[in-house]
Scaffold this motif. Structure first.
Motif, PDB file in Angstrom:
ATOM      1  N   PHE A  68       0.844  -1.190   0.000  1.00  0.00           N
ATOM      2  CA  PHE A  68       0.000   0.000   0.000  1.00  0.00           C
ATOM      3  C   PHE A  68       0.876   1.236   0.000  1.00  0.00           C
ATOM      4  O   PHE A  68       1.877   1.299   0.706  1.00  0.00           O
ATOM      5  N   THR A  69       0.483   2.219  -0.790  1.00  0.00           N
ATOM      6  CA  THR A  69       1.225   3.468  -0.914  1.00  0.00           C
ATOM      7  C   THR A  69       0.450   4.573  -0.214  1.00  0.00           C
ATOM      8  O   THR A  69      -0.757   4.698  -0.434  1.00  0.00           O
ATOM      9  N   PRO A  70       1.111   5.378   0.610  1.00  0.00           N
ATOM     10  CA  PRO A  70       0.400   6.489   1.252  1.00  0.00           C
ATOM     11  C   PRO A  70      -0.131   7.465   0.210  1.00  0.00           C
ATOM     12  O   PRO A  70       0.521   7.714  -0.801  1.00  0.00           O
ATOM     13  N   GLY A  71      -1.281   7.999   0.477  1.00  0.00           N
ATOM     14  CA  GLY A  71      -1.850   9.029  -0.385  1.00  0.00           C
ATOM     15  C   GLY A  71      -1.523  10.411   0.160  1.00  0.00           C
ATOM     16  O   GLY A  71      -0.654  10.558   1.028  1.00  0.00           O
ATOM     17  N   ARG A  72      -2.218  11.412  -0.342  1.00  0.00           N
ATOM     18  CA  ARG A  72      -2.004  12.792   0.098  1.00  0.00           C
ATOM     19  C   ARG A  72      -3.103  13.172   1.083  1.00  0.00           C
ATOM     20  O   ARG A  72      -4.272  13.250   0.726  1.00  0.00           O
ATOM     21  N   GLN A  73      -2.703  13.383   2.340  1.00  0.00           N
ATOM     22  CA  GLN A  73      -3.647  13.770   3.398  1.00  0.00           C
ATOM     23  C   GLN A  73      -4.316  15.093   3.046  1.00  0.00           C
ATOM     24  O   GLN A  73      -3.636  16.056   2.684  1.00  0.00           O
ATOM     25  N   GLN A  74      -5.627  15.131   3.145  1.00  0.00           N
ATOM     26  CA  GLN A  74      -6.385  16.349   2.898  1.00  0.00           C
ATOM     27  C   GLN A  74      -6.613  17.071   4.231  1.00  0.00           C
ATOM     28  O   GLN A  74      -6.479  16.465   5.298  1.00  0.00           O
ATOM     29  N   PRO A  75      -6.955  18.347   4.215  1.00  0.00           N
ATOM     30  CA  PRO A  75      -7.183  19.063   5.475  1.00  0.00           C
ATOM     31  C   PRO A  75      -8.279  18.389   6.312  1.00  0.00           C
ATOM     32  O   PRO A  75      -9.299  17.952   5.763  1.00  0.00           O
ATOM     33  N   THR A  76      -8.036  18.300   7.595  1.00  0.00           N
ATOM     34  CA  THR A  76      -8.991  17.694   8.518  1.00  0.00           C
ATOM     35  C   THR A  76     -10.006  18.734   8.953  1.00  0.00           C
ATOM     36  O   THR A  76      -9.649  19.884   9.225  1.00  0.00           O
ATOM     37  N   LEU A  77     -11.249  18.327   9.029  1.00  0.00           N
ATOM     38  CA  LEU A  77     -12.333  19.183   9.502  1.00  0.00           C
ATOM     39  C   LEU A  77     -12.742  18.683  10.881  1.00  0.00           C
ATOM     40  O   LEU A  77     -13.141  17.531  11.028  1.00  0.00           O
ATOM     41  N   ARG A  78     -12.588  19.545  11.896  1.00  0.00           N
ATOM     42  CA  ARG A  78     -12.889  19.140  13.283  1.00  0.00           C
ATOM     43  C   ARG A  78     -14.094  19.887  13.825  1.00  0.00           C
ATOM     44  O   ARG A  78     -14.311  21.058  13.511  1.00  0.00           O
ATOM     45  N   ASN A  79     -14.840  19.185  14.677  1.00  0.00           N
ATOM     46  CA  ASN A  79     -15.934  19.776  15.442  1.00  0.00           C
ATOM     47  C   ASN A  79     -15.911  19.104  16.806  1.00  0.00           C
ATOM     48  O   ASN A  79     -16.387  17.976  16.949  1.00  0.00           O
ATOM     49  N   GLY A  80     -15.309  19.774  17.786  1.00  0.00           N
ATOM     50  CA  GLY A  80     -15.207  19.200  19.123  1.00  0.00           C
ATOM     51  C   GLY A  80     -14.404  17.912  19.107  1.00  0.00           C
ATOM     52  O   GLY A  80     -13.262  17.882  18.658  1.00  0.00           O
ATOM     53  N   ASP A  81     -15.030  16.816  19.558  1.00  0.00           N
ATOM     54  CA  ASP A  81     -14.363  15.526  19.649  1.00  0.00           C
ATOM     55  C   ASP A  81     -14.497  14.691  18.383  1.00  0.00           C
ATOM     56  O   ASP A  81     -14.126  13.514  18.378  1.00  0.00           O
ATOM     57  N   LEU A  82     -15.039  15.267  17.313  1.00  0.00           N
ATOM     58  CA  LEU A  82     -15.168  14.560  16.038  1.00  0.00           C
ATOM     59  C   LEU A  82     -14.269  15.205  14.995  1.00  0.00           C
ATOM     60  O   LEU A  82     -14.047  16.417  15.013  1.00  0.00           O
ATOM     61  N   ALA A  83     -13.765  14.380  14.081  1.00  0.00           N
ATOM     62  CA  ALA A  83     -12.923  14.892  12.993  1.00  0.00           C
ATOM     63  C   ALA A  83     -13.230  14.111  11.724  1.00  0.00           C
ATOM     64  O   ALA A  83     -13.375  12.885  11.751  1.00  0.00           O
ATOM     65  N   LEU A  84     -13.330  14.835  10.621  1.00  0.00           N
ATOM     66  CA  LEU A  84     -13.501  14.231   9.307  1.00  0.00           C
ATOM     67  C   LEU A  84     -12.147  14.261   8.616  1.00  0.00           C
ATOM     68  O   LEU A  84     -11.574  15.340   8.406  1.00  0.00           O
ATOM     69  N   THR A  85     -11.618  13.080   8.295  1.00  0.00           N
ATOM     70  CA  THR A  85     -10.323  12.981   7.634  1.00  0.00           C
ATOM     71  C   THR A  85     -10.521  12.417   6.232  1.00  0.00           C
ATOM     72  O   THR A  85     -11.503  11.729   5.955  1.00  0.00           O
ATOM     73  N   SER A  86      -9.560  12.706   5.363  1.00  0.00           N
ATOM     74  CA  SER A  86      -9.648  12.249   3.990  1.00  0.00           C
ATOM     75  C   SER A  86      -8.251  12.182   3.397  1.00  0.00           C
ATOM     76  O   SER A  86      -7.396  13.005   3.723  1.00  0.00           O
ATOM     77  N   VAL A  87      -8.041  11.204   2.514  1.00  0.00           N
ATOM     78  CA  VAL A  87      -6.776  11.047   1.814  1.00  0.00           C
ATOM     79  C   VAL A  87      -7.077  10.886   0.333  1.00  0.00           C
ATOM     80  O   VAL A  87      -7.945  10.097  -0.045  1.00  0.00           O
ATOM     81  N   ARG A  88      -6.360  11.632  -0.504  1.00  0.00           N
ATOM     82  CA  ARG A  88      -6.464  11.456  -1.955  1.00  0.00           C
ATOM     83  C   ARG A  88      -5.431  10.404  -2.338  1.00  0.00           C
ATOM     84  O   ARG A  88      -4.247  10.546  -2.059  1.00  0.00           O
ATOM     85  N   LEU A  89      -5.895   9.334  -2.965  1.00  0.00           N
ATOM     86  CA  LEU A  89      -5.044   8.213  -3.326  1.00  0.00           C
ATOM     87  C   LEU A  89      -4.406   8.436  -4.698  1.00  0.00           C
ATOM     88  O   LEU A  89      -4.925   9.185  -5.521  1.00  0.00           O
ATOM     89  N   ALA A  90      -3.298   7.755  -4.929  1.00  0.00           N
ATOM     90  CA  ALA A  90      -2.564   7.899  -6.190  1.00  0.00           C
ATOM     91  C   ALA A  90      -3.415   7.515  -7.398  1.00  0.00           C
ATOM     92  O   ALA A  90      -3.246   8.063  -8.480  1.00  0.00           O
ATOM     93  N   ASP A  91      -4.367   6.583  -7.208  1.00  0.00           N
ATOM     94  CA  ASP A  91      -5.209   6.141  -8.327  1.00  0.00           C
ATOM     95  C   ASP A  91      -6.387   7.076  -8.586  1.00  0.00           C
ATOM     96  O   ASP A  91      -7.251   6.781  -9.404  1.00  0.00           O
ATOM     97  N   GLY A  92      -6.430   8.211  -7.873  1.00  0.00           N
ATOM     98  CA  GLY A  92      -7.512   9.170  -8.052  1.00  0.00           C
ATOM     99  C   GLY A  92      -8.665   8.978  -7.090  1.00  0.00           C
ATOM    100  O   GLY A  92      -9.556   9.814  -7.009  1.00  0.00           O
ATOM    101  N   GLY A  93      -8.659   7.886  -6.352  1.00  0.00           N
ATOM    102  CA  GLY A  93      -9.695   7.643  -5.356  1.00  0.00           C
ATOM    103  C   GLY A  93      -9.483   8.508  -4.124  1.00  0.00           C
ATOM    104  O   GLY A  93      -8.468   9.206  -3.991  1.00  0.00           O
ATOM    105  N   VAL A  94     -10.453   8.462  -3.238  1.00  0.00           N
ATOM    106  CA  VAL A  94     -10.390   9.237  -2.005  1.00  0.00           C
ATOM    107  C   VAL A  94     -10.905   8.365  -0.862  1.00  0.00           C
ATOM    108  O   VAL A  94     -11.818   7.572  -1.057  1.00  0.00           O
TER     109      VAL A  94
END
Length: 118
Positions: A68-94
């Motif tokens: 597995f190859t690391p993707g590009r971490q996208q900015p994290t969106l936080r609200n209190g104790d919750l966080a939305l994380t996302s990574v853009r993968l080399a194959d164009g997926g997310v």
């Protein structure tokens, strides 16, 4: 959880840990990145719910020892104790995940969608 494994001090750490542990074939380390009742999206619209189903999904995934190859971490969106994380993968997926801050201030995933199309 194995106290020797590094724990996520930030929600973004989880994405790095999942790639490291996938490449190491560390199924228990992968399961340790999730809350006990977390959900993990699987191919064909299926969902693994809870530690045991997530463990089975990762056992199947790492059985052939893919790399597995690391993707590009996208900015994290936080609200209190919750966080939305996302990574853009080399194959164009997310990937899209929801992490929750734990009582010890570390982070674990509660929802993981590892393969959205870009």
């Amino acid at each position: 959880m194995d106290d020797l494994r590094e724990r996520a001090a930030r929600p973004e750490d989880l994405s790095r840990f999942v790639v490291e542990r996938l490449n190491a074939g560390d199924v228990e380390g992968l399961v340790a990145l999730y809350e006990p009742d977390a959900v993990l999206a699987l191919p064909n619209g299926r969902v693994a719910t809870g530690s045991e189903e997530i463990r089975q999904a990762y056992e199947h995934l790492v059985a052939d020892r893919p790399t597995f190859t690391p993707g590009r971490q996208q900015p994290t969106l936080r609200n209190g104790d919750l966080a939305l994380t996302s990574v853009r993968l080399a194959d164009g997926g997310v990937t899209v995940e929801v992490a929750r801050r734990q009582p010890d201030s570390t982070w674990l995933w509660v929802i993981d969608q590892p393969s959205l199309l870009g």
